[in-house]
Design an enzyme around this catalytic site. Sequence first.
Site, mmCIF file in Angstrom:
data_model
loop_
_atom_site.group_PDB
_atom_site.id
_atom_site.type_symbol
_atom_site.label_atom_id
_atom_site.label_comp_id
_atom_site.label_asym_id
_atom_site.label_seq_id
_atom_site.Cartn_x
_atom_site.Cartn_y
_atom_site.Cartn_z
ATOM 1 N N ASP A 1 0.851 -1.189 0.000
ATOM 2 C CA ASP A 1 0.000 0.000 0.000
ATOM 3 C C ASP A 1 0.893 1.248 0.000
ATOM 4 N N ASN B 1 -6.808 7.669 1.527
ATOM 5 C CA ASN B 1 -6.086 6.765 0.617
ATOM 6 C C ASN B 1 -5.441 7.565 -0.519
ATOM 7 N N THR C 1 -8.580 13.812 -13.120
ATOM 8 C CA THR C 1 -9.869 13.558 -13.754
ATOM 9 C C THR C 1 -10.458 14.846 -14.311
ATOM 10 N N SER D 1 -17.985 15.255 -6.349
ATOM 11 C CA SER D 1 -18.087 14.172 -5.349
ATOM 12 C C SER D 1 -16.845 14.230 -4.459
ATOM 13 N N TYR E 1 -14.827 11.888 -4.057
ATOM 14 C CA TYR E 1 -13.740 11.300 -4.848
ATOM 15 C C TYR E 1 -13.101 12.359 -5.755
ATOM 16 N N HIS E 2 -13.956 13.063 -6.545
ATOM 17 C CA HIS E 2 -13.401 14.051 -7.476
ATOM 18 C C HIS E 2 -12.630 15.123 -6.706
ATOM 19 N N LYS F 1 -9.047 14.324 -5.978
ATOM 20 C CA LYS F 1 -8.147 14.564 -7.119
ATOM 21 C C LYS F 1 -7.702 16.026 -7.162
ATOM 22 N N ALA G 1 -20.532 5.085 -16.983
ATOM 23 C CA ALA G 1 -21.710 5.248 -17.830
ATOM 24 C C ALA G 1 -21.747 4.301 -19.043
ATOM 25 N N LEU G 2 -20.856 4.463 -19.988
ATOM 26 C CA LEU G 2 -20.998 3.712 -21.235
ATOM 27 C C LEU G 2 -20.807 2.204 -21.038
ATOM 28 N N ARG H 1 -21.484 0.505 -18.431
ATOM 29 C CA ARG H 1 -22.733 0.020 -17.835
ATOM 30 C C ARG H 1 -23.835 -0.106 -18.887
ATOM 31 N N THR I 1 -29.858 2.893 -17.823
ATOM 32 C CA THR I 1 -30.099 3.761 -16.661
ATOM 33 C C THR I 1 -29.520 5.157 -16.879
ATOM 34 N N VAL I 2 -30.272 5.996 -17.611
ATOM 35 C CA VAL I 2 -29.858 7.401 -17.735
ATOM 36 C C VAL I 2 -30.334 8.117 -16.478
ATOM 37 N N ARG J 1 -27.530 11.461 -8.059
ATOM 38 C CA ARG J 1 -26.459 12.423 -7.791
ATOM 39 C C ARG J 1 -26.996 13.847 -7.803
HETATM 40 P P1 NAD Z 1 -9.288 0.596 -10.535
HETATM 41 O O1 NAD Z 1 -10.040 0.631 -9.249
HETATM 42 O O2 NAD Z 1 -9.651 -0.435 -11.543
HETATM 43 O O3 NAD Z 1 -7.717 0.459 -10.244
HETATM 44 C C1 NAD Z 1 -7.056 1.149 -9.225
HETATM 45 C C2 NAD Z 1 -5.990 0.226 -8.662
HETATM 46 O O4 NAD Z 1 -5.260 0.933 -7.653
HETATM 47 C C3 NAD Z 1 -6.580 -1.012 -8.007
HETATM 48 O O5 NAD Z 1 -5.963 -2.180 -8.516
HETATM 49 C C4 NAD Z 1 -6.292 -0.818 -6.512
HETATM 50 O O6 NAD Z 1 -6.061 -2.040 -5.830
HETATM 51 C C5 NAD Z 1 -5.060 0.086 -6.539
HETATM 52 N N1 NAD Z 1 -4.921 0.941 -5.340
HETATM 53 C C6 NAD Z 1 -5.847 1.780 -4.806
HETATM 54 N N2 NAD Z 1 -5.342 2.384 -3.705
HETATM 55 C C7 NAD Z 1 -4.079 1.909 -3.541
HETATM 56 C C8 NAD Z 1 -3.059 2.149 -2.586
HETATM 57 N N3 NAD Z 1 -3.241 2.986 -1.552
HETATM 58 N N4 NAD Z 1 -1.869 1.513 -2.724
HETATM 59 C C9 NAD Z 1 -1.665 0.645 -3.757
HETATM 60 N N5 NAD Z 1 -2.609 0.370 -4.684
HETATM 61 C C10 NAD Z 1 -3.801 0.999 -4.578
HETATM 62 O O7 NAD Z 1 -9.392 2.062 -11.168
HETATM 63 P P2 NAD Z 1 -9.166 2.520 -12.693
HETATM 64 O O8 NAD Z 1 -10.485 2.627 -13.337
HETATM 65 O O9 NAD Z 1 -8.092 1.705 -13.297
HETATM 66 O O10 NAD Z 1 -8.634 3.985 -12.462
HETATM 67 C C11 NAD Z 1 -7.234 4.209 -12.326
HETATM 68 C C12 NAD Z 1 -6.960 5.681 -12.117
HETATM 69 O O11 NAD Z 1 -7.438 6.422 -13.240
HETATM 70 C C13 NAD Z 1 -7.643 6.270 -10.891
HETATM 71 O O12 NAD Z 1 -6.773 7.170 -10.261
HETATM 72 C C14 NAD Z 1 -8.843 6.985 -11.458
HETATM 73 O O13 NAD Z 1 -9.179 8.065 -10.637
HETATM 74 C C15 NAD Z 1 -8.336 7.437 -12.813
HETATM 75 N N6 NAD Z 1 -9.421 7.570 -13.792
HETATM 76 C C16 NAD Z 1 -10.194 6.493 -14.143
HETATM 77 C C17 NAD Z 1 -11.213 6.640 -15.077
HETATM 78 C C18 NAD Z 1 -12.127 5.516 -15.486
HETATM 79 O O14 NAD Z 1 -13.083 5.761 -16.256
HETATM 80 N N7 NAD Z 1 -11.887 4.293 -15.053
HETATM 81 C C19 NAD Z 1 -11.428 7.903 -15.652
HETATM 82 C C20 NAD Z 1 -10.624 8.980 -15.283
HETATM 83 C C21 NAD Z 1 -9.616 8.800 -14.345
HETATM 84 N N1 USQ Z 2 -24.569 8.207 -15.249
HETATM 85 C C1 USQ Z 2 -25.827 7.849 -15.733
HETATM 86 N N2 USQ Z 2 -26.206 6.549 -15.623
HETATM 87 C C2 USQ Z 2 -25.400 5.592 -15.072
HETATM 88 C C3 USQ Z 2 -24.128 5.955 -14.604
HETATM 89 C C4 USQ Z 2 -23.746 7.279 -14.705
HETATM 90 O O1 USQ Z 2 -26.579 8.685 -16.252
HETATM 91 O O2 USQ Z 2 -25.830 4.428 -14.998
HETATM 92 C C5 USQ Z 2 -24.128 9.608 -15.369
HETATM 93 C C6 USQ Z 2 -23.705 10.241 -14.057
HETATM 94 O O3 USQ Z 2 -24.803 10.779 -13.367
HETATM 95 C C7 USQ Z 2 -22.701 11.276 -14.521
HETATM 96 C C8 USQ Z 2 -22.085 10.661 -15.771
HETATM 97 O O4 USQ Z 2 -22.978 9.624 -16.181
HETATM 98 O O5 USQ Z 2 -23.348 12.442 -14.901
HETATM 99 C C9 USQ Z 2 -20.715 10.052 -15.534
HETATM 100 O O6 USQ Z 2 -20.803 9.119 -14.473
HETATM 101 P P1 USQ Z 2 -19.783 7.883 -14.391
HETATM 102 O O7 USQ Z 2 -20.189 7.016 -13.240
HETATM 103 O O8 USQ Z 2 -19.625 7.266 -15.715
HETATM 104 O O9 USQ Z 2 -18.418 8.643 -14.121
HETATM 105 P P2 USQ Z 2 -17.861 9.422 -12.858
HETATM 106 O O10 USQ Z 2 -18.652 9.172 -11.634
HETATM 107 O O11 USQ Z 2 -17.648 10.839 -13.239
HETATM 108 O O12 USQ Z 2 -16.464 8.698 -12.632
HETATM 109 C C10 USQ Z 2 -15.743 8.031 -13.680
HETATM 110 C C11 USQ Z 2 -14.638 7.233 -13.029
HETATM 111 C C12 USQ Z 2 -13.699 8.188 -12.322
HETATM 112 C C13 USQ Z 2 -13.214 9.241 -13.302
HETATM 113 C C14 USQ Z 2 -14.357 9.955 -14.000
HETATM 114 C C15 USQ Z 2 -13.898 10.836 -15.140
HETATM 115 O O13 USQ Z 2 -15.189 6.293 -12.097
HETATM 116 O O14 USQ Z 2 -12.607 7.462 -11.785
HETATM 117 O O15 USQ Z 2 -12.434 10.172 -12.616
HETATM 118 O O16 USQ Z 2 -15.224 8.973 -14.595
HETATM 119 S S1 USQ Z 2 -14.848 12.312 -15.275
HETATM 120 O O17 USQ Z 2 -16.271 11.951 -15.299
HETATM 121 O O18 USQ Z 2 -14.454 12.971 -16.494
HETATM 122 O O19 USQ Z 2 -14.553 13.080 -14.089
#
Ligand code: NAD
Ligand code: USQ
Length: 383
Positions: free
Chosen positions: A74, A118, A144, A179, A181-182, A185, A238-239, A241, A253-254, A326
């Site tokens: 970690d 974290n 993000t 959120s 989470y956001h 970042k 979103a996509l 899903r 689910t929009v 949301r």
């Molecule tokens: P994910 O959850 O699939 O992968 C994240 C990985 O990081 C996991 O394997 C987890 O075990 C590891 N991790 C988390 N905390 C840790 C810690 N403290 N020490 C060591 N390992 C740790 O997520 P993802 O979808 O691959 O996203 C990766 C990164 O990209 C994230 O930072 C996310 O915010 C960013 N991101 C993702 C998306 C998306 O659509 N998936 C979009 C924009 C940004």
């Molecule tokens: N949404 C729907 N239906 C769903 C799921 C989501 O309408 O079933 C909508 C949400 O309300 C939101 C949008 O789609 O308006 C995006 O939601 P999401 O769950 O696809 O994405 P988000 O929560 O923003 O998070 C994801 C990743 C995150 C990354 C982010 C990029 O989980 O790690 O940082 O996308 S961004 O959205 O550009 O910030």
Amino acid sequence: MRVLVIGGDGYCGWATALYLSNKGHQVGILDSLVRRHWDLELCVETLTPIAPIQQRIQRWRDLTGKVIDLFIGDITNYDFLFKTLHKFQPDAIVHFGEQRSAPFSMIDREHAVLTQVNNVTGTLNILYAMKEDFPDCHLVKLGTMGEYGTPNIDIEEGYITIEHNGRKDTLPYPKQPGSMYHLSKVHDSHNIHFACRIWGLRATDLNQGVVYGVLTEETGMDELLINRLDYDGVFGTALNRFCIQAAIDHPITVYGKGGQTRGFLDIRDTVRCIELAIANPAAPGEFRVFNQFTEQFSVSDLALKVKEAGKALGLKVEINNLENPRIEKEEHYFNAKNTNLLDLGLQPHYLSDALLDSLLNFAVKYKQRVDNNQILPKVTWQR
Ligand code: NAD
Ligand code: USQ
């Protein structure tokens, strides 16, 4: 180059680790495997069956002869991180290792605290380790697009030039994340910017949009290399899903009116963007920001595209506008710049090329694994 991929067992990280290894980089994966633990805790599973990380890496070695080093631990544990960096001696650190779900971070106080501790502690530890012994290493950090929120003006890449009372300056672009989470970042971005300005570190913040698709050249080479694809209401995006919903005959689910517009990119472009960032490192002291997405869509646009593409597979897709769990704008202006990565040579894959091959076909192939109870959103932003 020697590239340490933190979070290399995750969705973006696994695809990136294999891609960079295939390109001839010496890759190490650091991961705590905590994401697998969170899946168990929430009783959710990826659509695609993923193998344990050790088996994945062994299979990659058997197939290609390429070795990926593995460090399980970690990054909030500074001692572990510091020792790993000394063992691996990276030229670049690609940091994906965070809690990345907005709904997860909004479950309750504990999940918000977990997410921010974290994410912020992990990134701070990396910055301190770099300051101490790896000042020339290039940090490529996943941020993000959601850091910016949805302002009523164009979104620039990290900075905006402002004239105020007759004076002018280029300043960090205002942040209005949606959120906990956001927000984590945004905190990371400020900390990294500070480390570059004050300690002279070099970093690239990749403000990535929503990633879609599951297929990359490398993860498609063998069933044991398959990537994860999340569809549940907490980790599914979103996509991804929508395609899985289409495959199992569940209405799409929009949330709310569906005018929420975001930047999107194919996972094949995620891995290429990382390659471009590490091949063209930031200068010492530079905090560089790239907006990493290729196309903008509203969630309603996406639902319609999935419905259309589903016809080719004989799927009858319904779209359902649910009450939005949301708190976010459902109709708004959104125009974000994304020229920095294109200027470095990114040649985008477009959604029309990915819908069937990288999404709907996988969704149909693995649809027996879907747990219908995990489709509807259960986490809300309300008090
Ligand atoms: P994910 O959850 O699939 O992968 C994240 C990985 O990081 C996991 O394997 C987890 O075990 C590891 N991790 C988390 N905390 C840790 C810690 N403290 N020490 C060591 N390992 C740790 O997520 P993802 O979808 O691959 O996203 C990766 C990164 O990209 C994230 O930072 C996310 O915010 C960013 N991101 C993702 C998306 C998306 O659509 N998936 C979009 C924009 C940004
Ligand atoms: N949404 C729907 N239906 C769903 C799921 C989501 O309408 O079933 C909508 C949400 O309300 C939101 C949008 O789609 O308006 C995006 O939601 P999401 O769950 O696809 O994405 P988000 O929560 O923003 O998070 C994801 C990743 C995150 C990354 C982010 C990029 O989980 O790690 O940082 O996308 S961004 O959205 O550009 O910030």
